[in-house]
Design an enzyme around this catalytic site. Structure first.
Site, PDB file in Angstrom:
ATOM      1  N   CYS A 121       0.901  -1.196   0.011  1.00 16.19           N
ATOM      2  CA  CYS A 121      -0.253   0.255   0.353  1.00 16.19           C
ATOM      3  C   CYS A 121       0.777   1.707   0.117  1.00 16.19           C
ATOM      4  CB  CYS A 121      -0.914   0.001   1.692  1.00 16.19           C
ATOM      5  SG  CYS A 121      -1.914   1.834   2.116  1.00 16.19           S
ATOM      6  N   CYS A 125      -3.413   7.407  -2.069  1.00 21.43           N
ATOM      7  CA  CYS A 125      -5.003   7.351  -2.270  1.00 21.43           C
ATOM      8  C   CYS A 125      -6.120   7.821  -1.535  1.00 21.43           C
ATOM      9  CB  CYS A 125      -5.635   5.995  -3.142  1.00 21.43           C
ATOM     10  SG  CYS A 125      -4.082   4.607  -3.513  1.00 21.43           S
ATOM     11  N   THR A 212      -4.247   4.850   7.193  1.00 19.31           N
ATOM     12  CA  THR A 212      -3.039   4.533   6.360  1.00 19.31           C
ATOM     13  C   THR A 212      -2.518   6.088   6.205  1.00 19.31           C
ATOM     14  OG1 THR A 212      -5.073   3.578   5.151  1.00 19.31           O
ATOM     15  CG2 THR A 212      -3.175   4.162   4.000  1.00 19.31           C
ATOM     16  N   GLU A 278      -0.048   2.172   8.929  1.00 15.29           N
ATOM     17  CA  GLU A 278      -1.437   2.512   9.616  1.00 15.29           C
ATOM     18  C   GLU A 278      -0.604   3.237  10.516  1.00 15.29           C
ATOM     19  OE1 GLU A 278      -2.731  -0.540   7.503  1.00 15.29           O
ATOM     20  OE2 GLU A 278      -3.685   0.873   5.987  1.00 15.29           O
ATOM     21  N   HIS A 313     -13.623   5.209  -3.315  1.00  9.21           N
ATOM     22  CA  HIS A 313     -11.639   4.670  -2.366  1.00  9.21           C
ATOM     23  C   HIS A 313     -12.368   2.885  -3.085  1.00  9.21           C
ATOM     24  CE1 HIS A 313      -8.078   4.351  -0.301  1.00  9.21           C
ATOM     25  NE2 HIS A 313      -9.540   4.355   0.975  1.00  9.21           N
ATOM     26  N   TYR A 317      -9.127   0.395  -5.321  1.00  7.27           N
ATOM     27  CA  TYR A 317      -8.212  -0.860  -4.494  1.00  7.27           C
ATOM     28  C   TYR A 317      -8.174  -1.971  -5.384  1.00  7.27           C
ATOM     29  CZ  TYR A 317      -8.583  -0.185   0.213  1.00  7.27           C
ATOM     30  OH  TYR A 317      -8.371  -0.121   1.723  1.00  7.27           O
ATOM     31  N   CYS A 319      -5.136  -1.025  -6.320  1.00  4.88           N
ATOM     32  CA  CYS A 319      -4.463  -0.703  -6.032  1.00  4.88           C
ATOM     33  C   CYS A 319      -3.345  -2.558  -5.703  1.00  4.88           C
ATOM     34  CB  CYS A 319      -3.709  -0.158  -4.886  1.00  4.88           C
ATOM     35  SG  CYS A 319      -4.608  -0.703  -3.363  1.00  4.88           S
ATOM     36  N   GLU A 467      -6.126  -5.529   5.029  1.00  3.87           N
ATOM     37  CA  GLU A 467      -6.648  -4.939   4.788  1.00  3.87           C
ATOM     38  C   GLU A 467      -7.506  -4.330   3.441  1.00  3.87           C
ATOM     39  OE1 GLU A 467      -6.006  -1.830   2.397  1.00  3.87           O
ATOM     40  OE2 GLU A 467      -6.484  -0.259   3.702  1.00  3.87           O
TER      41      GLU A 467
HETATM   42 FE1  SF4 Z   1      -3.111   1.985   0.111  1.00  6.89          FE
HETATM   43 FE2  SF4 Z   1      -4.456   0.820  -2.272  1.00  6.89          FE
HETATM   44 FE3  SF4 Z   1      -6.142   2.505  -0.540  1.00  6.89          FE
HETATM   45 FE4  SF4 Z   1      -4.120   3.268  -2.266  1.00  6.89          FE
HETATM   46  S1  SF4 Z   1      -5.811   2.243  -2.170  1.00  6.89           S
HETATM   47  S2  SF4 Z   1      -4.043   3.890   0.076  1.00  6.89           S
HETATM   48  S3  SF4 Z   1      -2.295   1.712  -1.969  1.00  6.89           S
HETATM   49  S4  SF4 Z   1      -4.578  -0.019   0.454  1.00  6.89           S
HETATM   50 FE    FE Z   2      -7.702   2.040   2.498  1.00 15.50          FE
END
Ligand code: SF4
Ligand code: FE
Length: 513
Positions: A121, A125, A212, A278, A313, A317, A319, A467
């Protein structure tokens, strides 16, 4: 729209030359690290106050992950920067207010790339999604109530763009008794709330849980976490706070196997470069000048804010698909090192992992493609597809982790330590006994196994698995949103028509053909 006032914070000594302060925008990895030093934050980890979090081995891999977002803006500006109408500058995409559907899609592409580069992570974001959700919510609130929030927010975003700062979004409160509203709680501090309204600003108290990247941020934006009623007026607050503001305390969250980072060496940690972060944020009478207050008391705008933020958001994810790419690569690499790359069941498991990973990405990127323009002028992604994306994220990485461990074999959890491998006494024997396919150095095989351990059980399993499950809302939160939007009545009508119940002509025409 320059707004130098935003960087003047009462109670803080000006730091003339630190990157991230007026006149010194952050550009590089090194600038970013320098911007975090000397802030005298109140950060606790493992029971002790950290003197300099950025240099602490427990924290440093998470700083590196954020630094990767600055590096990408330098190495791939087409992907990680955008021209901002607020400032006329080319800005980091994490600070950009979307101006087109393509901007929303580009966020997802950047997130996947950063997941590939860091395997974890990269924390930025939340702030990106927060400023975009607030952009339209503050506009709508000003239109409805004549409030001054939207211009204040624009000035704040412009300042962050000019200095290239990290904004952390802070939404989740500890919540106390889940059966009670914020104003019914025995201890009101389990939700962030206003304790005093002064002529020059607000005083806030409360906490935010598992935030985060907050210690790696320059500012945090606190937002309400749920739908609020009229009695919850003091809890309907959105405010931007510099991370070094008096009254803020951070308590670092434990991550599985995190203390391996304190031992030295680079093998046992699995991913020596990067981790997530976190922490709990505690607010004890934190003063916020009015210019940084973006909502106060408008309880009716808490739910739209939560919904718009989570819509962004939940598709952010994707990500995890970048991280998934790394895991698929690690599984394929270890299969090769084990000498079974050509086994049909191994190929099939890699195909299954890829199918799961792309299913997550497909829903997320589709949600971004379906973005629509808001009244404020920025673009909001599709909520239903965003929730489907996040629901997939709560499940598929677990199956992918299982498949990776299946391919890797049991050594992933029984390997000797780096110290044993380096031991003069036992190391040479281990080197011989742990060898896989001829031609592959044992250390390479061990490193790959440790990476798989790191991602599926170790430090970065925090981000890849748990997470994924709870971040941006636990699975049930998405199911509630999906249920709200599944439009069963319309679907039943489609079925009844084709079954010839509500429109017999359909049945008649098909039998006559
Ligand atoms: Fe982290 Fe993914 Fe959330 Fe971005 S979207 S802050 S990389 S968990
Ligand atoms: Fe998150």
């Amino acid at each position: 729209m320059p707004s130098p006032d935003c960087s003047v914070v009462p109670g803080l000594a000006p730091v003339a030359s630190r990157p991230g302060t007026p006149g010194h925008p952050i550009r590089t990895h090194a600038d970013y690290l320098a911007s975090l030093r000397g802030r005298n934050l109140r950060v606790f980890a493992l029971g002790e106050r950290l003197a300099e979090p950025v240099d602490h081995p427990l924290v440093r891999p998470s700083v590196q992950a954020v630094a990767a977002t600055y590096e990408l803006a330098v190495t791939d500006p087409a992907l990680a920067t955008a021209r901002s109408s607020l400032t006329g500058l080319s800005v980091n995409r994490f600070l950009h207010v979307t101006e087109s559907r393509e901007d929303v899609v580009a966020q997802n592409k950047m997130q996947r790339r950063l997941g590939q580069l860091t395997g974890t992570c990269f924390q930025r974001c939340v702030g990106m999604d927060a400023i975009n959700a607030l952009f339209s919510v503050t506009y709508d609130c000003d239109q409805a109530h004549g409030t001054p929030y939207h211009p204040r927010l624009r000035a704040f975003i412009a300042m962050a763009q000019e200095l290239n700062l990290v904004i952390g979004g802070a939404m989740t409160d500890p919540k106390g008794d889940r059966g009670k509203s914020p104003s019914e709680q025995e201890d009101p501090d389990v939700f962030v709330h206003v304790v005093e309204r002064r002529s020059d600003g607000l005083v806030l108290r409360g906490a935010k849980a598992h935030q985060t990247g907050c210690i790696n941020s320059h500012w945090i934006v606190v937002m309400p976490t749920m739908r609020l009623s009229a009695e919850d007026r003091d809890f309907a607050v959105v405010a931007a706070i510099p991370v070094e503001a008096p009254g803020l305390t951070f308590v670092y969250g434990r991550q599985s196997c995190d203390t391996r980072s304190l031992e030295g060496g680079s093998i046992d940690v699995g991913n020596a470069g990067y981790s997530g972060q976190e922490a709990m944020i505690i607010l004890e009478d934190v003063f916020v000048p009015w210019q940084h207050v973006f909502l106060d008391g408008e309880t009716g705008f808490a739910a739209p804010l939560v919904e718009r933020f989570t819509a962004y958001h939940r598709r952010s994810y994707v990500c995890k698909t970048g991280v998934g790419d790394v895991l698929i690569g690690a599984a394929a690499a270890i299969a090769d090192m084990n000498g079974v790359a050509k086994a049909s069941h191994v190929r099939d498991k890699l195909v299954e992992m890829t199918h799961l990973n792309e299913t997550i990405y497909g829903a997320g990127i589709a949600s971004s493609h379906e973005s629509r323009r808001t009244a404020a002028g920025n673009y909001q992604n599709d909520d239903l597809l965003a929730n489907v994306c996040k629901q997939n994220v709560t499940r598929f990485p677990y199956e992918m982790a299982r498949l990776a461990q299946d391919i890797a074999g049991g050594l992933v959890v029984t390997l000797p330590s780096e110290r044993d491998l380096r031991s003069e006494e036992i190391g040479p024997l281990l080197e011989r006994l742990l060898r896989g396919r001829a031609g592959v150095p044992t250390e390479h095989r061990v490193r790959m196994l440790r990476l798989i351990e790191n991602m599926t059980l170790g430090r970065n399993a925090v981000g890849y698995l748990t997470e994924s499950l709870h971040g941006a809302g636990s699975p049930q939160a998405q199911r509630v949103q999906i249920a709200r939007q599944m439009d069963l009545e319309a679907k039943v009508a489609l079925a009844r028509r084709l079954a010839g119940i509500d429109d017999p002509a359909v049945a008649d025409s098909s039998t006559k053909r």
